[in-house]
Design a protein around this motif. Structure first.
Motif, short mmCIF file in Angstrom:
data_model
loop_
_atom_site.label_atom_id
_atom_site.label_comp_id
_atom_site.label_asym_id
_atom_site.label_seq_id
_atom_site.Cartn_x
_atom_site.Cartn_y
_atom_site.Cartn_z
N ILE A 167 0.87 -1.18 0.00
CA ILE A 167 0.00 0.00 0.00
C ILE A 167 0.91 1.22 0.00
O ILE A 167 1.57 1.51 1.00
CB ILE A 167 -0.92 0.01 1.23
CG1 ILE A 167 -1.90 -1.16 1.19
CG2 ILE A 167 -1.68 1.34 1.32
CD1 ILE A 167 -2.78 -1.28 2.42
N GLU A 168 0.97 1.94 -1.11
CA GLU A 168 1.86 3.09 -1.20
C GLU A 168 1.23 4.34 -0.62
O GLU A 168 1.93 5.22 -0.11
CB GLU A 168 2.28 3.32 -2.65
CG GLU A 168 3.10 2.18 -3.23
CD GLU A 168 3.80 2.58 -4.51
OE1 GLU A 168 3.90 3.80 -4.78
OE2 GLU A 168 4.25 1.69 -5.24
N PRO A 173 -7.22 4.78 -4.69
CA PRO A 173 -8.50 4.06 -4.89
C PRO A 173 -8.43 2.60 -4.43
O PRO A 173 -9.38 2.09 -3.84
CB PRO A 173 -8.73 4.16 -6.40
CG PRO A 173 -8.00 5.41 -6.80
CD PRO A 173 -6.79 5.47 -5.92
N ASP A 174 -7.31 1.93 -4.69
CA ASP A 174 -7.18 0.53 -4.28
C ASP A 174 -7.19 0.39 -2.76
O ASP A 174 -7.81 -0.54 -2.22
CB ASP A 174 -5.89 -0.07 -4.85
CG ASP A 174 -5.95 -0.28 -6.35
OD1 ASP A 174 -7.07 -0.27 -6.90
OD2 ASP A 174 -4.88 -0.44 -6.97
N GLU A 180 -12.82 -0.47 2.56
CA GLU A 180 -14.27 -0.61 2.53
C GLU A 180 -14.69 -2.08 2.61
O GLU A 180 -15.75 -2.40 3.15
CB GLU A 180 -14.82 0.03 1.25
CG GLU A 180 -16.34 0.15 1.24
CD GLU A 180 -16.82 0.96 0.06
OE1 GLU A 180 -17.96 1.45 0.11
OE2 GLU A 180 -16.06 1.11 -0.93
N ARG A 181 -13.85 -2.99 2.09
CA ARG A 181 -14.17 -4.42 2.13
C ARG A 181 -13.83 -5.05 3.48
O ARG A 181 -14.25 -6.19 3.74
CB ARG A 181 -13.40 -5.17 1.03
CG ARG A 181 -13.78 -4.84 -0.37
CD ARG A 181 -13.22 -5.89 -1.33
NE ARG A 181 -11.77 -6.03 -1.20
CZ ARG A 181 -10.88 -5.34 -1.91
NH1 ARG A 181 -11.30 -4.43 -2.77
NH2 ARG A 181 -9.59 -5.57 -1.75
N THR A 182 -13.09 -4.35 4.31
CA THR A 182 -12.60 -4.93 5.57
C THR A 182 -13.55 -4.58 6.72
O THR A 182 -13.69 -3.40 7.05
CB THR A 182 -11.19 -4.42 5.90
OG1 THR A 182 -10.31 -4.69 4.81
CG2 THR A 182 -10.66 -5.07 7.17
N ALA A 206 -13.45 -0.70 8.02
CA ALA A 206 -12.21 0.02 8.29
C ALA A 206 -12.24 1.41 7.68
O ALA A 206 -11.67 2.36 8.24
CB ALA A 206 -11.03 -0.78 7.74
N LEU A 207 -12.92 1.54 6.53
CA LEU A 207 -13.02 2.86 5.91
C LEU A 207 -13.85 3.81 6.77
O LEU A 207 -13.52 5.00 6.91
CB LEU A 207 -13.64 2.73 4.51
CG LEU A 207 -13.75 4.03 3.71
CD1 LEU A 207 -12.37 4.62 3.46
CD2 LEU A 207 -14.46 3.77 2.36
#
Length: 431
Positions: A167-168, A173-174, A180-182, A206-207
């Motif tokens: 994760i940079e 977006p990624d 959002e999926r976590t 998490a988001l």
């Protein structure tokens, strides 16, 4: 701009260690059992696929699992500890900034590394660790530790990542899609009770937590949850090599393989636990000022005489000397012992009131230990630790420790300690 932090996690570590010297176990469902072969504490992926949960008692394992090739292993911590040290040594070949987090996890700092080349660097790391140790690892890298945890989890779950996910930026977006999926329950540092309260406040992912007002989070929870929220948003709150407080007490305690009313066997166990506690003291550079010895029967066997008692003794002076601690523990057991044929299931030694070895406060009413005696003790303890570290724990013990004593743990499925015992080294047969 600060460099990325990576979490390197060994995949199914205990099971992987068992397979290094027994490669025929690859592909078979393999479960590692707790002390005394009580329940499942580690599972290979094949065991997870069979639906066997963590903590399943051994006698509750389904017959169908054995029919499908289930292999059981008793916990072999001597092997696991040595394999962990080998993995850590290999990781230091890739960065000088390494911080062990647990027996199978380490934080790595890639300060100064080219971010564009970091994924390839991490892929190479995975390959070298596996080649040199036989242990597969996954790597998650990100601007913060909490995001690195999520990245590592993603790398483990998705084979397309080949074990590496970077994760940079926290705002890409990624990254936002991953957050959002976590579910918030799967965020590092968020426990069950906090999850329930967050759900009640409309924070489900998490988001959601990353976008919450940190000050609002702190008022309703704690500074720990606030830091988690900030880290999810990309603000580093925990740096590498932050100071860690020393333990305030050290407890060494295990259930016996069999209940026993033999005073000599319980005394053996107390000696072993006291010696192990002293070793931990020296490792964290602490001294103990007091100790507590506890003995306990099986509280579920109500038809037998019950006893759960303890006694605390002050040590003559703060010490990490194995012999002084063992002598004090034996005195405590002598005062605790009841000659009534009571069958004990467990004993423990707790070292208390710990202070730093380099900053102890001298007692004005007690003469200090002579320098020559102190130096002699330090040399003796150093030699003791070196011998047990080089040739395996228990090579040099205080008093006799019989391998078939009732207090020794049940380990009917333990593999050999392939890398730490001379008499258990792997052998090669030439055709």
């Amino acid at each position: 701009m600060k460099g990325l932090i990576a979490l390197v996690d060994c995949n199914n570590f205990y099971a992987s260690c068992e397979r290094v010297f027994r490669p025929w176990l690859h592909g078979l469902p393999l479960a590692v059992l707790s002390n005394n072969d009580g329940c499942v504490i580690a599972r290979s992926q094949e065991v997870k696929d069979l639906g066997i949960a963590m903590g399943t008692p051994m006698h509750h394992l389904p017959r169908e699992a054995f029919e499908r090739g289930l292999v059981l292993c008793s916990s072999n911590y001597e092997l696991y500890g040595d394999m962990s040290a080998r993995v850590m040594a290999t990781l230091r070949e890739f960065t000088p900034h390494l911080e062990p987090y647990s027996i199978d996890e380490s934080w790595l700092s890639f300060e100064g590394f080219d971010r564009a080349a970091l994924p390839d660097h991490c892929q190479k790391l995975c390959g070298v660790v596996y080649k040199w140790t036989g242990i597969p690892v996954s790597v998650g890298a990100a601007p913060t530790r909490t995001l690195a945890k999520l990245a590592n989890r993603h790398a483990k779950k998705h084979t397309a990542t080949q074990g590496v996910f970077v994760i940079e930026s926290a705002n890409s977006p990624d990254t936002l899609a991953l957050l959002e999926r976590t579910p918030v329950s799967e965020v590092w540092g968020i426990g069950g009770r906090v999850t329930t309260r967050l759900y009640e406040m409309g924070i489900h992912t998490a988001l959601d937590l990353a976008r919450a007002n940190p000050k609002w989070i702190r008022r309703r929870f704690s500074v720990v949850v606030e830091r988690t929220a900030r880290e999810l948003a990309g603000t580093r709150c925990i740096d590498m090599n932050d100071a860690h407080d020393s333990k305030q007490m050290i407890m060494t305690s295990r259930s016996f393989g069999q209940m026993t009313a033999d005073r000599h066997e319980v005394a053996e166990a107390v000696r072993a636990h006291a010696a192990r506690g002293a070793e931990k003291l020296r490792r964290q550079r602490s001294l103990a000022c007091a100790l507590r010895v506890t003995v306990r029967t099986n509280r579920h066997m109500l038809h037998l005489p019950q006893d759960h008692d303890s006694i605390t003794l002050a040590l003559p002076r703060p010490t990490d000397n194995t012999f002084e601690i063992v002598r004090a523990a034996q005195r405590a057991l002598q005062r605790l012992w009841k000659d009534r044929g009571i069958r004990y299931q467990k004993c423990g030694v707790q070292l208390m009131d710990l202070i730093e070895a380099t900053g102890q406060q001298l007692d004005v009413f007690q003469p200090p230990q002579p320098t020559a005696d102190r130096e002699k003790s330090e040399r003796l303890m150093s030699a003791l630790d070196q011998l047990n570290g080089q040739y395996g724990r228990g090579t040099v013990t205080v008093g006799v420790q019989r391998q078939n004593a009732a207090w020794q743990l049940r380990s009917n499925h333990r593999s050999k300690r392939w890398s730490t015992r001379w008499d258990e080294l792997p052998t090669v047969r030439l055709q």
